[in-house]
Design an enzyme around this catalytic site. Structure first.
Site, PDB file in Angstrom:
ATOM      1  CG  HIS A 193      -0.236  -2.900   5.941  1.00 17.97           C
ATOM      2  ND1 HIS A 193       0.098  -3.792   5.095  1.00 17.97           N
ATOM      3  CD2 HIS A 193       1.152  -2.175   6.187  1.00 17.97           C
ATOM      4  CE1 HIS A 193       1.465  -4.043   4.538  1.00 17.97           C
ATOM      5  NE2 HIS A 193       1.952  -2.430   5.436  1.00 17.97           N
ATOM      6  CD  GLU A 247      -1.803  -6.810   5.324  1.00 18.25           C
ATOM      7  OE1 GLU A 247      -1.650  -4.983   4.919  1.00 18.25           O
ATOM      8  OE2 GLU A 247      -1.017  -6.296   6.462  1.00 18.25           O
ATOM      9  NE  ARG A 300       5.571  -7.002   3.363  1.00 14.66           N
ATOM     10  CZ  ARG A 300       5.201  -5.815   3.953  1.00 14.66           C
ATOM     11  NH1 ARG A 300       5.168  -4.769   4.625  1.00 14.66           N
ATOM     12  NH2 ARG A 300       5.564  -4.851   2.382  1.00 14.66           N
TER      13      ARG A 300
HETATM   14  C1  DGY Z   1       6.281  -1.159   3.799  1.00 16.20           C
HETATM   15  O1  DGY Z   1       6.669   0.095   2.687  1.00 16.20           O
HETATM   16  O2  DGY Z   1       6.895  -2.052   2.867  1.00 16.20           O
HETATM   17  C2  DGY Z   1       5.165  -1.146   4.346  1.00 16.20           C
HETATM   18  O3  DGY Z   1       4.928  -2.036   5.102  1.00 16.20           O
HETATM   19  C3  DGY Z   1       3.730  -0.756   4.058  1.00 16.20           C
HETATM   20  O4  DGY Z   1       3.247  -1.410   2.820  1.00 16.20           O
END
Ligand code: DGY
Length: 357
Positions: free
Chosen positions: A322, A303, A274
């Site tokens: 992402h 984002e 993240r």
């Molecule tokens: C997750 O599954 O956490 C990925 O980052 C996609 O959102």
């Protein structure tokens, strides 16, 4: 009755009773409503839900800031009376939305591995189950992790820019040289499903060794000869540092001015977890001053990253929007797993991938 006839009749009666009771149960569950939070959930997941329940879908796309207000407003209108919520968004699940839902809401199934946006304390306090979709996305995210390592090490941002400008500096023998994965030390912060899937792929690149940090020794580490080390050791010895840890109060901004100062000058930092694992201002300074070599980011804060964000001015920062789990197969698998968790929760069975069981 002849023995064979008796067995045949018993099987017939058993089968009939079973399917009749299944049908009965399904008829009873059809009045349960499941709310799907974005209009782009995979059909394979919807199909599983529709076999059992009434599915209510948002007409809006639940990801971007654009359309967010309409999406949230619609969810507030649709959620009263729903027994389950499928959450397909990185936006937070608010207390107000849960208040609107009412006490019959049994489960939130997030179609993501990460659940930092799911308001876990509030769900827990209300006795609402929470499931996520780990493992099914590890391979796809690992492919992006390796891509980011190569993209940052081999200077894709600069190189692509040169191709677009028609000025190929890379043509010279000593120009645009990058760094090898071969024989490098890879430090993995968060050696769970994604970290391990990435290590598995990197073995083929003949890397030198794996280090990992975390709260406990992982038995799977033996498969890679990976060594558990304190975070500071990992930071100071690794050529590539992969962040594949969840975002928690402990990991927020774990990469900052202090931790960046511990890294090697040739270090490449890659983030598939993240955005908030990294203090981006500190990362910018470290990249700008060439205190570390490069960064590859699939996740950022915010984002989408605004196009005037200063990270985008850096030649040694390679950024993707992402897309870690964004393959057709993986998104279908995630949707199906989220749907199956809802089915289990509403039939009173154990969740397949529980966060709050
Ligand atoms: C997750 O599954 O956490 C990925 O980052 C996609 O959102």
């Amino acid at each position: 009755m002849h023995c064979f006839t008796f067995v045949a009749v018993s099987i017939l009666v058993f089968t009939f009773t079973l399917s009749a009771s299944d049908a009965l149960t399904t008829n009873m569950t059809k009045n349960l409503k499941v709310l799907v939070s974005s209009n782009d959930f995979a059909e394979s997941g919807i199909k599983i839900l529709e076999e059992h329940f009434t599915v209510v879908k948002s007409r809006y796309f639940g990801f971007n800031e654009e359309g967010l207000n309409e999406n949230m407003q619609e969810l507030m209108n649709l959620i009263p009376g729903c027994s389950a919520l499928i959450w397909i968004s990185h936006h937070p699940i608010t207390k107000e939305l849960l208040d609107k839902a009412g006490p019959q809401l049994k489960i939130v199934a997030t179609a993501s591995a990460g659940y930092n946006n799911c308001n876990v304390p509030e769900l827990k306090a209300r006795g609402i189950k929470l499931s996520n979709t780990p493992n099914v996305l590890s391979a796809a995210v690992a492919e992006i992790a390796v891509s980011l390592m190569i993209g940052a090490a081999r200077r894709f941002t600069e190189n692509l820019d040169q191709v677009k400008r028609g000025e190929w500096e890379g043509i010279g023998f000593q120009n645009m040289l990058g760094q090898d994965l071969r024989d490098s030390t890879i430090g993995i912060v968060g050696f769970g499903g994604i970290g391990q899937a990435t290590a598995k792929r990197l073995v083929g690149f003949e890397v030198g060794k794996f280090l990992y940090s975390g709260h406990r020794e992982r038995p799977e580490a033996k498969n890679f000869g990976a060594e558990l080390v304190p975070l500071d050791t990992l930071l100071s010895q690794s050529d590539f540092i992969l962040l594949s840890a969840p975002l928690t109060d402990e990991t927020r901004h774990m990469i900052n001015k202090t931790s960046l100062a511990k890294m090697k000058k040739n270090a490449i930092i890659v983030n598939v977890g993240r955005g908030d694992l990294i203090n981006q201002d500190d990362l910018y300074d470290a990249l700008k001053n060439k205190q570390i070599y490069a960064a590859g980011l699939d996740v950022t804060t915010p984002e989408p990253l605004p196009k005037d964000n200063k990270l985008l001015t850096l030649p040694n920062c390679f950024i993707l929007p992402h897309i870690g789990s964004a393959t057709v197969r993986t998104r279908n698998d995630m949707a199906e797993l989220a749907a199956k968790n809802v089915v289990n929760a509403l039939y009173g069975r154990a969740l397949i991938s529980p966060v709050l069981p």
